[in-house]
Scaffold this motif. Structure first.
Motif, PDB file in Angstrom:
ATOM      1  N   UNK A  68       0.866  -1.182   0.000  1.00 29.54           N
ATOM      2  CA  UNK A  68       0.000   0.000   0.000  1.00 29.54           C
ATOM      3  C   UNK A  68       0.900   1.228   0.000  1.00 29.54           C
ATOM      4  N   UNK A  69       0.645   2.142  -0.927  1.00 30.11           N
ATOM      5  CA  UNK A  69       1.382   3.416  -0.931  1.00 30.11           C
ATOM      6  C   UNK A  69       0.369   4.532  -1.026  1.00 30.11           C
ATOM      7  N   UNK A  70       0.610   5.573  -0.245  1.00 32.75           N
ATOM      8  CA  UNK A  70      -0.272   6.732  -0.323  1.00 32.75           C
ATOM      9  C   UNK A  70       0.590   7.987  -0.412  1.00 32.75           C
ATOM     10  N   UNK A 104      -5.394  15.200   3.598  1.00 29.64           N
ATOM     11  CA  UNK A 104      -5.849  14.612   2.337  1.00 29.64           C
ATOM     12  C   UNK A 104      -4.780  13.707   1.736  1.00 29.64           C
ATOM     13  N   UNK A 105      -5.144  12.460   1.579  1.00 28.45           N
ATOM     14  CA  UNK A 105      -4.202  11.519   0.961  1.00 28.45           C
ATOM     15  C   UNK A 105      -4.815  10.938  -0.304  1.00 28.45           C
ATOM     16  N   UNK A 106      -4.188   9.901  -0.839  1.00 31.92           N
ATOM     17  CA  UNK A 106      -4.635   9.375  -2.140  1.00 31.92           C
ATOM     18  C   UNK A 106      -5.552   8.169  -2.015  1.00 31.92           C
ATOM     19  N   UNK A 107      -5.891   7.784  -0.792  1.00 33.79           N
ATOM     20  CA  UNK A 107      -6.738   6.589  -0.620  1.00 33.79           C
ATOM     21  C   UNK A 107      -8.198   6.989  -0.386  1.00 33.79           C
ATOM     22  N   UNK A 108      -9.031   5.991  -0.122  1.00 31.53           N
ATOM     23  CA  UNK A 108     -10.447   6.258   0.163  1.00 31.53           C
ATOM     24  C   UNK A 108     -11.217   6.746  -1.045  1.00 31.53           C
ATOM     25  N   UNK A 109     -10.776   6.352  -2.225  1.00 33.80           N
ATOM     26  CA  UNK A 109     -11.377   6.899  -3.436  1.00 33.80           C
ATOM     27  C   UNK A 109     -11.481   5.784  -4.491  1.00 33.80           C
ATOM     28  N   UNK A 167      -4.121   8.871  -8.520  1.00 30.86           N
ATOM     29  CA  UNK A 167      -5.386   8.974  -7.784  1.00 30.86           C
ATOM     30  C   UNK A 167      -5.434  10.263  -6.958  1.00 30.86           C
ATOM     31  N   UNK A 168      -4.301  10.678  -6.458  1.00 32.95           N
ATOM     32  CA  UNK A 168      -4.236  11.901  -5.652  1.00 32.95           C
ATOM     33  C   UNK A 168      -4.653  13.101  -6.513  1.00 32.95           C
ATOM     34  N   UNK A 192     -13.365  17.294   7.485  1.00 37.56           N
ATOM     35  CA  UNK A 192     -12.962  16.017   8.079  1.00 37.56           C
ATOM     36  C   UNK A 192     -11.640  15.565   7.440  1.00 37.56           C
ATOM     37  N   UNK A 193     -10.634  15.280   8.256  1.00 40.81           N
ATOM     38  CA  UNK A 193      -9.374  14.825   7.645  1.00 40.81           C
ATOM     39  C   UNK A 193      -9.529  13.413   7.091  1.00 40.81           C
ATOM     40  N   UNK A 194      -8.654  13.048   6.162  1.00 40.20           N
ATOM     41  CA  UNK A 194      -8.672  11.677   5.641  1.00 40.20           C
ATOM     42  C   UNK A 194      -8.181  10.692   6.687  1.00 40.20           C
TER      43      UNK A 194
END
Lengths: 567, 543
Positions: free
Chosen positions: B86-88, B94-99, B141-142, B158-160
């Protein structure tokens, strides 16, 4: 010319393998259990409506070993005995049965050629568990065959007329043969160490993005019985040591190198020195190709070197001479009406001889004593002095070719169709290879081309055989050199060889005297079958070279860790 | 030897290095992670913000399998290593996941199955390849996520990520526990021969396959864990035709815990149970349409819990879909905290630290989750009300904090999921009491009979129990009119006092998980006959 063929056959016979029976079918418990259940079942099954008119059991008991090494470690090591049974039931009559290709269906190969396969317990003790498994598999096979037969009947009534109205099946002759081979011992620990050592050579080479080193071995027996009364036991054995290397250019062109050693005994494996030298050489070639210029599309005189020519023979001609496919009304029928006609220069002859076990010291993967329909193998002349004589036939006849010539082949889980065994192209006029390169330059000059191309390796590709598609082929040219009029050579990358089927072989001008073997595993409708191709290097007056596709994948941002370590 | 290290605060990877177990797996993970943090950078794009590696090594051991008293040939494979990366990029806000992309490729972790060499170099190579791909995927994705937020003018406060104390768990990974091969062979041969006593049984297969697996995890927040597990897969399969001519298969597959299971006894019990079921199904009569109470035996109840509780409890934090669609992968329970979701006859918990239950191996055992947070026991439902849900570091609302349930699965980056779902009866009843209660309700509804369901969903095995005298009769060819509904959980009238455990390996949607459930009495279910014709009789009598 006939004399030449005769001489060649004498040479073939000298190298051929004529295994003698060394066991008795009566002493083989699997054969006896299968035959007894066959007899018991068939008595009833042949009276069904519609009847089962032919039934066969193929049982394979094979010990397999496989070993895969990447980057100095074992990825996969597996040892198992695989005991599986496949049942073929033919329902209806030889005139029309359940195996007929439907005109109005576009089924997958698995749906169309798949056979029920059962994992088998040992045939020990009272044999009840084994026999029960045979009975279950038979029930399943007959249920499916009856269902398929109804579909065939409906399709026949509502579809256009068939071009080839020959029967769907011809009974194979009855045979009894028993040949057992002792299990060949390979020193797996030594091979593992050897592959680890070879794998270490890729370390520290940033352009080698991926590599794998493999060994696989199969050793066992195939048992075959059918309702005609045939009982066979034949050995299944081969081993392969291979390696592959992969790299990629920044513009997205993937480059692979692959080398395999097909053997029957450990003594035939390359020595450590030979293998390590071969790996070093392929690493060097990979590096050269990665930095080579791209080959732009061009039509020029070319040489296909022996290994490349073997692949060319297989893909461009061999598949189109497979009889089962020719019966399909949807096929391109390239050669259907060409028996007796000249299809290539008269100095060329093509044969397929599955009864040949070795060629110039190389074991041939297409060797078998009996095909997968129980027919004894023998050499078949496909093209004689440029004239088409025969097709590769299994027990599905064609008009004018009513018998099998022992090329019914398939993997266990698929119904056999006509496939190649050991296919070979011979030339009655040959020159030393160096002379062939001189002739290439003469042709280049004659045609006013900037250079000629020499293809060392061809790999996977495809050839369209359906009538709705263009009758063309395209094959990946993995290793290609330009030969300039001044005699210097330069590697190029990213080329494919393509062209039209009927023109391709007629463009052959000459051949060298350097026949070589390309062993491989060929995938088609009846699954994967081992197979061999033999050819000398050949000079073509012209071949079309196209551009190979690229990947959108970016090259890794960091070098491989092994390269980092050496910094 | 076990060591649980709970570290408060966020530690840089370098500070943690000394405490890492000394083996090739952690050395390879740490070296590649260090290198990636230092050097992995695509120009004009953010550097990696978070990296996590998870390695799973499976070691198959020699087992045994037999059918009708005859052994099958041996099979032995080498260990197989799977690497997940896993890399973010970005930061906690705000990161690149959750999307998710929407119609395009599913955005998921980089897995390397089956081509990782079990060596330091091999693991480095695999991690390098996948980290590179995962980083490029993350930067893409970011950018897309940012662009979408600008387009939609989303200004989330809300933060990621909400930081949480990182945790580590180190259990000494011992050598695989071998199981006496001769004993296994004799056992499966003897047990499968039991099938010969039933004349209509076409096949009766018993197998026992021991295996060992090791799990290693390291992330850039400083969390790590390692542990080993030993288990045995017991499979029993039978096939036959019922008296009425239908082909049937009655089967089971259970993971036994190598350390605690009494393998011969449990295998014998399972074989006896399956043979009894076979005889019952053989005699089964055609079922009729039915509406009324049913008793779900534990095997059938487990299916209810997976479908109607574990899945709705998953994904409390919805993914942001860049095509504007609602996240259909997010469970329905996310908005139901404080609401009545089940009957008050049961209490529902998640117990990640359980390793085995009555000799059954629990694959949901999770000491630390895949975000590196120590897992907490959860009280999910009491008094019928949903009290809590699995949570990851990605908050669904203000104030949310991880409870250590961010778990990887083949299709998802760490996401809120249960581990070992445990159902307990508030007033546990014996089997007899459950059946009495079932009959009592049936009588009150003036039904001639009710149903007991033994197994779901593929091989529905049912029994009628008659209200008049309580006698039982096997029934076949019935199915649910509409599967279970959310209502089914609220319709639980009573539960048994004896529970059984069921484990599953990670599937496409969920990580390894287990369910421990007693039998359940459900107020009302609707069953309808299956429209099927008897199968063709054997052409040739069975040998």
């Amino acid at each position: 010319m006939k004399k030449l063929i005769l001489i060649l056959w004498v040479v073939f016979l000298a190298f051929g393998s004529f295994a003698q029976q060394n066991c008795s079918v009566a002493d083989e418990k699997p054969l006896q259990l299968l035959s007894a259940e066959m007899k018991r079942s068939f008595k009833t099954l042949k009276k069904l409506k519609p009847p089962v008119y032919y039934l066969s059991y193929t049982y394979k008991e094979i010990f397999r070993t496989s070993l895969e090494i990447h980057d100095g470690g074992i990825v996969w090591k597996d040892q198992q005995t695989d005991a599986r049974l496949a049942v073929l039931a033919r329902v209806g009559s030889p005139k029309m049965d359940n195996t007929r290709k439907l005109k109005k269906a576009d089924a997958s190969w698995n749906e169309e050629y798949g056979l029920p396969v059962a994992q088998m317990p040992k045939a020990d003790h009272d044999g009840l568990s084994f026999t029960r498994a045979v009975w279950r598999a038979t029930q399943k096979a007959v249920e499916k065959a009856q269902q398929d037969f109804s579909t065939v009947q409906a399709d026949a009534q509502t579809s256009s007329d068939r071009r080839d109205t020959s029967d769907d099946f011809v009974f194979p002759p009855r045979s009894a043969f028993c040949h057992t081979e002792s299990v060949e011992q390979f020193d797996l620990q030594r091979i593992e160490q050897l592959l680890l050592k070879a794998s270490a050579l890729t370390q520290g080479k940033p352009f080698v993005l991926d590599s794998s080193f493999l060994f696989s071995m199969q050793n066992g027996s195939r048992y075959f019985v059918d309702s005609v009364g045939t009982q066979l036991k034949t050995p299944v054995r081969f081993a392969r040591l291979a390696f592959q290397l992969a790299g990629q250019t920044a513009d997205g062109q993937s480059v692979e190198r692959f080398k395999a050693y097909d053997v029957l005994t450990e003594a035939e494996l390359p020595s450590e020195q030979e293998l390590l030298a071969a790996v070093e050489n392929e690493i060097l070639i990979l590096q050269q190709i990665l930095s080579a210029p791209i080959q732009e599309p061009i039509a020029v005189p070319a040489i296909l070197k022996n290994r490349a020519m073997s692949v060319f023979l297989h893909e461009v001609l061999g598949h189109r001479l497979e009889g089962t496919a020719l019966k399909d009304d949807m096929s391109s029928e390239t050669f259907v009406q060409k028996i007796g006609q000249q299809i290539m220069p008269s100095f060329l002859t093509v044969i397929d001889d599955p009864s040949l076990a070795y060629f110039k010291g190389h074991p041939l993967r297409g060797f078998y004593e009996y095909d997968d329909e129980g027919v004894k193998s023998f050499p078949v002349t496909l093209v004689e002095n440029g004239v088409l004589k025969n097709f590769l036939m299994n027990s599905t006849p064609l008009e004018g070719m009513p018998r099998s010539n022992a090329h019914g082949r398939g993997e266990l889980s698929r119904r056999a169709v006509a496939r190649m065994g050991n296919i070979r192209i011979l030339s009655s006029q040959t020159v030393p290879y160096e002379e062939l390169e001189k002739q290439l330059l003469e042709e280049v000059n004659k045609q006013g081309k900037p250079y000629g191309l020499i293809v060392e390796d061809l790999s996977g590709g495809f050839t369209f055989s359906q009538a709705r598609m263009p009758q063309a082929f395209t094959l990946k040219a993995d290793l290609v050199y330009r030969l300039y009029p001044d005699g210097h050579k330069e590697p190029v990358r990213g080329a494919k060889v393509g062209g039209s089927i009927l023109e391709a072989f007629n463009a052959i001008l000459n051949a060298a005297d350097d026949e070589d073997v390309f062993n491989g595993v060929c995938g088609a409708e009846s699954g994967y079958v081992p197979q061999a191709n033999i050819a000398p290097s050949m000079l073509f007056s012209g071949l079309n070279f196209e551009k190979k596709e690229k990947t959108p994948e970016k090259l890794p941002l960091l070098p491989p860790p092994s390269a980092e370590v050496k910094k | 030897m076990k060591k649980l290290v709970l570290l408060l605060g966020l530690f840089p990877l370098q500070l943690m290095a000394a405490a890492l177990p000394d083996n090739i797996y952690f050395k390879a993970m740490k070296d590649e992670m260090d290198r990636s943090f230092k050097q992995l950078h695509l120009e004009k794009n953010p550097k990696p913000f978070y990296i996590a590696y998870r390695l799973e090594k499976t070691v198959p051991l020699r087992g045994a399998e037999a059918s009708l008293g005859e052994l099958f040939a041996d099979h032995l494979s080498s260990p197989e290593v799977t690497a997940v990366v896993t890399v973010s990029v970005g930061n906690n806000q705000q990161d690149s996941l959750g999307v998710q992309d929407g119609n395009q490729t599913w955005f998921m972790p980089q897995w390397n199955y089956g081509s990782v060499a079990d060596s330091y170099k091999g693991i480095r190579q695999a991690l390098w390849q996948k980290t590179d791909k995962a980083y490029l995927q993350a930067t893409e994705m970011y950018e897309k996520k940012n662009a979408y937020k600008r387009l939609k003018q989303l200004d989330e406060t809300l933060p990621d990520i909400v930081p949480a104390p990182v945790s580590s768990y180190v259990e000494e990974v011992a050598a695989p526990i071998g199981v006496d091969e001769t004993m296994l062979k004799e056992l499966v041969q003897r047990l499968s021969a039991e099938g010969k006593k039933i004349p209509y049984l076409e096949q009766f297969y018993v197998s026992l396959h021991p295996s060992h697996r090791e799990i290693y995890f390291l992330n850039s927040r400083g969390s790590f864990f390692q542990y080993g597990q030993d288990r045995i897969l017991l499979e029993v399969r039978s096939s036959f035709r019922t008296k009425r001519g239908y082909k049937r298969a009655v089967s089971t597959a259970r993971w036994l815990d190598t350390k605690t299971a009494d393998v011969p006894r449990q295998a014998e019990e399972e074989v006896t149970r399956i043979l009894q079921r076979v005889q019952s199904v053989y005699e089964a009569k055609q079922g009729q349409a039915y509406v009324g109470p049913v008793l779900l035996m534990p095997n059938a109840a487990a299916y209810l819990w997976v479908r109607m509780f574990a899945m709705p409890a998953m994904g409390a934090k919805p993914l942001l879909w860049l095509d504007g669609a609602d996240d259909k992968t997010s469970g329905q329970f996310k908005n139901k905290i404080g609401m009545r979701v089940a009957s008050n006859a049961v209490s529902i918990y998640d117990r990640p630290h359980l390793k085995a239950y009555n000799g059954t191996f629990l694959s949901g055992f999770t000491p630390v989750d895949d975000e590196g947070i120590a897992t907490e026991d959860l009280t999910l439902v009491t008094g019928g009300v949903l009290r809590d849900l699995p949570r990851s570091m990605r908050p669904a609302k203000k104030g949310d904090k991880s409870n250590g349930h961010g778990r990887l699965s083949p299709s998802y980056f760490p996401r809120e999921q249960l581990t070992n779902l445990v159902i307990e009866a508030v007033n546990p009843l014996s089997q007899q009491e459950l059946e009495d209660k079932l009959l009592e309700r049936c009588r009150s509804l003036e039904l001639e009979y009710c149903y007991i369901l033994h197994s779901l969903p593929t091989d529905n095995q049912l029994e009628r129990i008659y209200t008049q005298d309580g006698h039982k009769e096997p029934v076949d060819q019935l199915k649910f009119e509409t599967d279970f509904t959310a209502r089914s959980l609220r319709d639980i009238v009573a539960a048994g006092g004896t529970a059984q455990a069921f484990s599953s390996d990670a599937n496409r949607w969920m990580g390894d998980s287990s369910v421990i459930t007693p039998a359940l009495l459900i107020e009302e279910m609707e069953l309808v006959p299956v429209q099927a014709q008897p199968d063709k009789k054997p052409f040739v009598p069975m040998p």
